[in-house]
Design a protein around this motif. Structure first.
Motif, PDB file in Angstrom:
ATOM      1  N   LEU A  69       8.511  19.026  13.401  1.00  0.00           N
ATOM      2  CA  LEU A  69       8.531  20.469  13.618  1.00  0.00           C
ATOM      3  C   LEU A  69       9.278  20.835  14.893  1.00  0.00           C
ATOM      4  N   ARG A  70       9.888  19.852  15.512  1.00  0.00           N
ATOM      5  CA  ARG A  70      10.747  20.064  16.672  1.00  0.00           C
ATOM      6  C   ARG A  70      11.817  18.976  16.649  1.00  0.00           C
ATOM      7  N   GLN A 102      -0.543  15.605  19.192  1.00  0.00           N
ATOM      8  CA  GLN A 102       0.425  16.562  18.664  1.00  0.00           C
ATOM      9  C   GLN A 102       1.630  15.865  18.051  1.00  0.00           C
ATOM     10  N   TRP A 103       1.862  14.591  18.441  1.00  0.00           N
ATOM     11  CA  TRP A 103       3.000  13.827  17.925  1.00  0.00           C
ATOM     12  C   TRP A 103       2.653  13.073  16.645  1.00  0.00           C
ATOM     13  N   ASN A 104       1.424  13.171  16.185  1.00  0.00           N
ATOM     14  CA  ASN A 104       1.012  12.551  14.927  1.00  0.00           C
ATOM     15  C   ASN A 104      -0.207  13.326  14.427  1.00  0.00           C
ATOM     16  N   LEU A 139       2.519  26.769  13.875  1.00  0.00           N
ATOM     17  CA  LEU A 139       3.697  27.622  13.994  1.00  0.00           C
ATOM     18  C   LEU A 139       4.360  27.585  15.370  1.00  0.00           C
ATOM     19  N   LYS A 140       3.637  27.145  16.381  1.00  0.00           N
ATOM     20  CA  LYS A 140       4.119  27.282  17.758  1.00  0.00           C
ATOM     21  C   LYS A 140       5.449  26.563  17.982  1.00  0.00           C
ATOM     22  N   GLN A 141       5.571  25.315  17.538  1.00  0.00           N
ATOM     23  CA  GLN A 141       6.820  24.583  17.749  1.00  0.00           C
ATOM     24  C   GLN A 141       7.951  25.125  16.881  1.00  0.00           C
ATOM     25  N   ILE A 142       7.624  25.626  15.699  1.00  0.00           N
ATOM     26  CA  ILE A 142       8.653  26.240  14.854  1.00  0.00           C
ATOM     27  C   ILE A 142       9.187  27.484  15.548  1.00  0.00           C
TER      28      ILE A 142
END
Length: 260
Positions: A36-37, A151-153, A235-238
């Motif tokens: 997502l990033r 957050q990375w998995n 949604l934050k990283q999008i």
């Protein structure tokens, strides 16, 4: 035999041949992982390794008392809740030069010499294949592992019992891991909605109109689930990616000689 051996050594029975001899570092992800990033961002974590660390994974669970390893494992595992191998950074240069402590002999073993005997010893106790072997390896060699935030998995376990990944609440999900087949069933509709939005996105179209806005509408249909009650986490990283894309392609940067 195993992903572990495929990554570094080609094992046939008790013999092994080292492969990927000239590859310094590797990012492994399961096939049910969505970024997502930008993927470059996770590569930067390699710079945070200290002098003994040679691989990086996220915890299997944030709460040991409801984690799988802490309740059911019949073999050693890393830390209090184990680690998940769905997203894994590996410094192969360091792995090839390390002698790993183990439960079989008093001296260290090279990676390619350790995997098959380790598998033979624990094959009747392991459930999750390579991931279990990695947990055993880093149980005996904890100084070799860098643990990155959940957050990375990010998996259903991080929200299906209530939100328990603080880093995702603060920064947003960076890498989404749709294990348990949740992209293709109705058990976790938030994960399925995100997967379908990315799958169906026509990449030449406007990111907001063709993905972000439809995704928001789909999330409204998932509020009856615990994961669906925290859409901002997904949604934050999008949103950040859209902002970067807008600034890169739309905003006109005025040069000094054009200033009034």
């Amino acid at each position: 035999m195993l992903l572990l051996s495929m990554l570094l050594s080609n094992q046939t029975g008790k013999s092994s041949e080292v492969i990927l001899k000239d590859v310094d570092s590797l990012l492994y992800v399961d096939t049910d992982v969505l970024f997502l990033r930008p993927v470059d961002d996770i590569w930067k974590l390699l710079r945070q390794f200290n002098s003994t660390q040679l691989a990086a994974m996220a915890p299997e669970h944030e709460i040991p008392k409801i984690g799988w390893y802490s309740r059911f494992a019949r073999h050693p595992f890393y830390g209090s809740a184990g680690v998940n191998s769905g997203v894994m950074l590996m410094n192969l240069t360091r792995i090839r030069s390390t002698q790993f402590k183990n439960s079989m002999i008093s001296t260290g073993l090279a990676w390619e010499d350790m995997l098959y005997p380790l598998y033979q010893k624990y094959k009747n106790a392991i459930t999750w294949g390579d991931q279990d072997l990695l947990n055993i390896i880093f149980y005996f060699n904890p100084e070799c592992l860098y643990v990155f935030p959940c957050q990375w998995n990010y998996r259903p376990d991080h929200c299906m019992y209530g939100s328990n990944c603080r880093e995702a609440e603060r920064e947003g999900v960076s890498v989404l891991h749709g294990n348990r087949g949740v992209y293709h069933d109705e058990k976790q509709p938030t994960f399925k909605a995100l997967y379908e939005a990315i799958r169906d996105f026509p990449f030449q179209d406007n990111l907001f109109q063709s993905m972000y806005y439809p995704l928001q509408l789909k999330f409204l249909e998932t509020v009856h689930t615990l994961c669906g009650r925290i859409p901002q986490v997904f949604l934050k990283q999008i949103e950040k990616t859209m902002k970067r894309a807008y600034e890169k392609h739309v905003i006109i940067h005025v040069g000094p000689n054009q200033m009034h």
